[in-house]
Design a protein around this motif. Structure first.
Motif, short mmCIF file in Angstrom:
data_model
loop_
_atom_site.label_atom_id
_atom_site.label_comp_id
_atom_site.label_asym_id
_atom_site.label_seq_id
_atom_site.Cartn_x
_atom_site.Cartn_y
_atom_site.Cartn_z
N ASN A 17 0.82 -1.20 0.00
CA ASN A 17 0.00 0.00 0.00
C ASN A 17 0.86 1.25 0.00
OD1 ASN A 17 -2.41 -1.44 0.02
ND2 ASN A 17 -2.52 -1.53 2.25
N THR A 18 1.96 1.22 0.80
CA THR A 18 2.85 2.38 0.85
C THR A 18 3.49 2.63 -0.51
OG1 THR A 18 3.33 1.92 3.19
CG2 THR A 18 4.87 3.35 2.00
N VAL A 19 4.00 1.55 -1.12
CA VAL A 19 4.63 1.69 -2.43
C VAL A 19 3.62 2.18 -3.47
CG1 VAL A 19 5.73 0.41 -4.31
CG2 VAL A 19 6.40 -0.03 -1.95
N ASN A 54 1.51 6.36 -7.08
CA ASN A 54 0.43 7.22 -7.53
C ASN A 54 0.79 8.70 -7.41
OD1 ASN A 54 -1.11 4.95 -8.05
ND2 ASN A 54 -2.19 5.00 -6.10
N LYS A 55 1.50 9.02 -6.31
CA LYS A 55 1.92 10.41 -6.13
C LYS A 55 2.92 10.81 -7.21
CE LYS A 55 3.69 13.58 -2.62
NZ LYS A 55 4.19 13.70 -1.23
N ALA A 56 3.81 9.87 -7.56
CA ALA A 56 4.79 10.16 -8.61
C ALA A 56 4.08 10.38 -9.94
CB ALA A 56 5.79 9.01 -8.72
#
Length: 220
Positions: free
Chosen positions: A105-107, A112-114
């Motif tokens: 989930n963190t990755v 998604n932010k990238a």
């Protein structure tokens, strides 16, 4: 697990539902031995002896089925044991799996932010390279005119570009600052000062001085 449990239940029902099917060959041998013992050691009527003999024959006729059922039962029990072992391993892996899901989930969030910032980065890249592409287009045009030996066209192109540059240089400080920033590295490599003269050996690089001045302006 459920299909295996049902198979065991079916075998038990077949053994207990009539027909005299024993649960094992050992049980079958014990029953036949007890029937033979009655014939050999008990005083029984001839009709009862014949009945016992028929039962012994009937029991012997089920031997193959008893052996097959026992083998099937052992295989199912073994499968049940393997299933239970796998379930235990899955339970032990449960905690590790939760950690892996949290990491995933963190990755995923970082990815998604990238992706969200990529369009902005592409825009910044294109804006930073716009002058390069314009210069390359102008150079290609000049090469085409030179190849055609179009002197008049080259003079007109040169005049237009000089006028455009002088207009920008005179009216836009950002252009002058950008030009100075870009030319400093070239002056440093050739050991020249801002005015093009040879620099003193102990003089600091122009790029360092420029960055220092920019920091002071920012603080003011």
């Amino acid at each position: 697990m459920e299909p295996l449990q049902q198979a065991l239940g079916k075998l038990r029902n077949n053994n207990n539902g009539g027909g005299g099917i024993c649960s094992s060959e050992e049980e079958l041998n014990d029953i036949i031995y007890s029937l033979q013992y009655r014939i050999q050691h008990e005083s029984i009527p001839l009709s009862e002896e014949k009945q016992i003999l028929r039962e012994i024959k009937q029991r012997e006729g089920t031997r193959d089925k008893v052996i097959a059922n026992a083998a099937m039962r052992a295989k199912i029990q073994e499968s049940l044991g393997l299933k239970e072992d796998i379930q235990d391993q899955v339970k032990l892996m449960g905690n590790d799996l939760e950690c892996y899901l949290e990491e995933l989930n963190t990755v995923t969030q970082k990815r998604n932010k990238a992706y969200e910032t990529m369009p902005q980065l592409w825009k910044q890249r294109d804006e930073a390279n716009v002058h390069f592409y314009q210069s390359r287009s102008l150079l290609n045009k000049a090469k085409e005119l030179a190849a055609k030996k179009d002197i008049k066209g080259l003079e007109e192109l040169s005049t237009v570009e000089v006028e455009k540059f002088m207009d920008l240089w005179s009216n836009k400080k950002a252009v002058r600052d950008d030009y100075e920033k870009r030319i400093l590295s070239s002056l440093d490599q050739t050991q020249l000062s801002r005015d093009g003269r040879i620099r003193n050996p102990d003089a600091k690089p122009l790029v360092v001085l420029y960055k220092k001045n920019q920091c002071l302006l920012h603080l003011k």
